[in-house]
Design an enzyme around this catalytic site. Structure first.
Site, PDB file in Angstrom:
ATOM      1  N   GLY A 280      19.326   8.402 -35.080  1.00 31.41           N
ATOM      2  CA  GLY A 280      18.770   9.260 -34.037  1.00 31.41           C
ATOM      3  C   GLY A 280      19.502   9.083 -32.725  1.00 31.41           C
ATOM      4  O   GLY A 280      19.601  10.021 -31.919  1.00 31.41           O
ATOM      5  N   ALA A 281      20.030   7.878 -32.513  1.00 32.17           N
ATOM      6  CA  ALA A 281      20.721   7.621 -31.254  1.00 32.17           C
ATOM      7  C   ALA A 281      21.979   8.484 -31.125  1.00 32.17           C
ATOM      8  O   ALA A 281      22.383   8.843 -30.019  1.00 32.17           O
ATOM      9  CB  ALA A 281      21.076   6.138 -31.148  1.00 32.17           C
TER      10      ALA A 281
ATOM     11  N   GLY B 168       0.818  -1.219   0.000  1.00 34.13           N
ATOM     12  CA  GLY B 168       0.000   0.000   0.000  1.00 34.13           C
ATOM     13  C   GLY B 168       0.848   1.264   0.000  1.00 34.13           C
ATOM     14  O   GLY B 168       1.742   1.436  -0.821  1.00 34.13           O
ATOM     15  N   GLY B 169       0.545   2.146   0.945  1.00 31.63           N
ATOM     16  CA  GLY B 169       1.245   3.434   1.015  1.00 31.63           C
ATOM     17  C   GLY B 169       2.744   3.274   1.218  1.00 31.63           C
ATOM     18  O   GLY B 169       3.526   4.165   0.850  1.00 31.63           O
TER      19      GLY B 169
END
Ligand code: HXC
Length: 511
Positions: free
Chosen positions: A405-406, A170-171
């Site tokens: 692009g790399a 949970g938290g």
């Protein structure tokens, strides 16, 4: 007066027992230390100053007002030093209601978060806790909300570190998720939003705690955790090592430690690191270790997306963040996981004034439907965005491939790389020779001689650092043996770099 002081000591001794000796023994039997034992190991000896030791819960539901109230209410909070530098720390005490969070327990943590932020010092949470105190209902949920809000406000201002040392739900997993780093202890710690029983009820899946949220899962598959350690002791000592790399806040420089490693050191073994065959891998970690002081590398996310390496080292005693493509794994390609891993690290370094050294050997982005359907465009853009917005010193070295692009993404000159080096073995091009020739000379494909000639022409013209160097995209082609010296000199030059992005509320990074 003497008996009053004795009374205080008795109250303290009782508070230090937390949920009692039986539960402490059970904690030890599971191979875990108690909250206070952990804090003692984390901090410099005798430096811990505890706050709120006598806080108790105020819950009256489900018979909670009948039983004995434990001082401290399941969390130990305070501050101390690590190698002389102030650190705030809270440690969940599993012996008290499983370390679960009540309204007052939350108030102890938020008080500490506020103090850490006000005093600009890092905060470390040691987690061993079952989430919201079930008996307190919405009061506990409200408490978590207050903790989460402060996690966010402190993000990028002070380093926040979470160490998971027991079953957390949970938290107690959402608050760590908003901190900068999460570390886990193998075999004794688990992280899940809902545990195996709830999973069984809702999805009919049978799964063990380890399979659902053990360190083996979170350091490899989910990448939630940055590293796993074998036991509490090792984990805590490694946290001390990590803190030594980090500045106390975003307005401070990282600490400087004395180094006995000569910044001018030449390393001739690097002249033969790159194999003759451009498709043969080599271990980029060898280069990392030879660049940094004493080979002292704090690697993060080592077991996840191994085609990119991230971590901290030092040059001339000052912290640097290292991002390096790893040719040993998937030829160092950029895929979804590698892009996300490196992007978050680049952003951390930029938040905290840590210069980034990028070592490039990348054949491009990974093609294929799995990657495209998974959102490679968006995730690859994260790394591009992170490098482009970063204003810290950026030193880049291309050792071999920088394709497509790399090339742009990996801290190129075009993304405000400050000093961009290449080794003579660098190949900077839109793509490798085979792919390029098959596209631009498609008509010649049936003619093997012609294709061989075209390939040679392409290799001679583009597969070197000199076309980029002719344009000033590479500042200098350097000898591999001089790499540490050249990087050290570049970092020294950039120590007083000033660069600001235009004012904005915040950017809109492709999340
Ligand atoms: C109150 C709790 C508790 C809780 C454990 N205890 N969790 N008390 N509230 N949430 C108590 C137990 O009653 C027990 O008390 C002691 O802590 C140790 O627990 P055990 O179950 O005996 O230990 P273990 O078998 O090791 O299991 C640990 C555990 C399990 C996996 C954490 O206790 C568990 O599943 N707890 C509930 C987890 C949970 O669902 N929490 C709520 C999440 S929702 P005694 O007296 O016997 O020592 C949440 C909301 C916020 O957190 C979400 C925000 C996004």
């Amino acid at each position: 007066m003497k008996h009053i002081v004795e009374g205080l000591e008795n109250r303290r001794a009782s508070a230090r027992l937390g949920g009692g000796q039986k539960r402490i023994d059970a904690q030890h039997a599971r191979g875990k230390l108690t909250a206070r034992e952990r804090i003692d190991l984390l901090l410099d000896q005798g430096s811990f100053e505890e706050f709120d030791m006598f806080v108790t819960h105020r819950c009256a539901d489900f018979g909670m007002d009948q039983g004995e109230k434990t001082s401290g209410d399941g969390v130990v909070t305070g501050w101390g030093t690590v190698n002389g530098r102030a650190i705030f720390v809270f440690a969940k005490d599993f012996t008290v209601f499983g370390g679960s969070l009540s309204e007052t327990h939350a108030q102890k943590i938020t008080k500490l978060q506020d103090m850490a932020l006000k005093n600009r010092a890092p905060i470390i949470g040691l987690f061993d806790a079952g989430g919201a105190r079930i008996q307190e209902g919405v009061a506990a949920l409200g408490g978590y909300g207050e903790v989460f809000q402060r996690n966010v406000l402190a993000s990028g201002v002070i380093p926040q570190i979470s160490l998971i040392m027991g079953p957390c739900a949970g938290g107690d997993v959402y608050s760590p998720a908003m901190t900068d780093f999460i570390f886990m202890v193998r075999d004794t710690s688990y992280m899940f939003v809902t545990g195996p029983e709830v999973v069984k009820t809702v999805t009919n899946e049978t799964v063990t705690a380890e399979e659902l949220g053990g360190a083996s899962v979170h350091t490899t598959k989910s990448s939630i955790a940055d590293r796993g350690y074998d036991n509490d002791l090792e984990a805590l000592l490694q946290m001390r090592r990590l803190i030594d790399f980090l500045p106390s806040s975003n307005t401070e420089e990282p600490p400087e430690w004395s180094s006995f490693d000569d910044a001018e050191r030449l390393d001739y073994s690097l002249d033969t690191l790159i194999p003759d065959n451009p498709n043969k891998p080599y271990d980029i970690k060898e280069l990392i270790h030879k660049i940094i002081d004493e080979g002292d590398f704090f690697e993060l996310q080592e077991a996840h997306a191994k085609n990119i390496i991230i971590g901290f080292g030092r040059v001339e005693g000052r912290t640097i963040g290292i991002v390096a493509n790893q040719p040993m794994v998937l030829a160092g390609v950029l895929d979804i996981d590698a892009s996300k891993k490196a992007a978050r690290f680049v952003r951390f370094c930029d938040c905290f004034n840590i210069p980034i050294v990028t070592l490039v050997d990348v054949p491009g982005f990974l093609p294929g439907t799995a990657q495209e359907y998974g959102g490679l465009i968006k995730h690859g853009a994260k790394l591009l965005f992170a490098y482009a917005e970063a204003t810290v010193p950026k030193v880049t070295l291309i050792t071999r491939k920088a394709f497509g692009g790399a090339y742009d993404v990996m801290s190129s000159k075009h993304l405000r790389g400050d000093v961009n080096y290449a080794w003579p073995s660098a190949q900077i091009a839109v793509m490798g020779a085979k792919g390029a020739v098959e596209i631009i000379f498609r008509a010649d494909i049936g003619d093997a001689d012609k294709i061989a000639q075209r390939t040679k022409e392409y290799e001679d013209r583009f597969l070197s650092p000199f076309v980029a160097a002719e344009r000033g995209y590479i500042d200098e082609v350097i000898s591999p043996n001089s790499t540490r010296k050249r990087i050290a000199r570049a970092l020294a030059l950039l120590r007083h770099k000033e660069l600001e992005n235009p004012w904005k509320k915040h950017d809109n990074i492709p999340l």
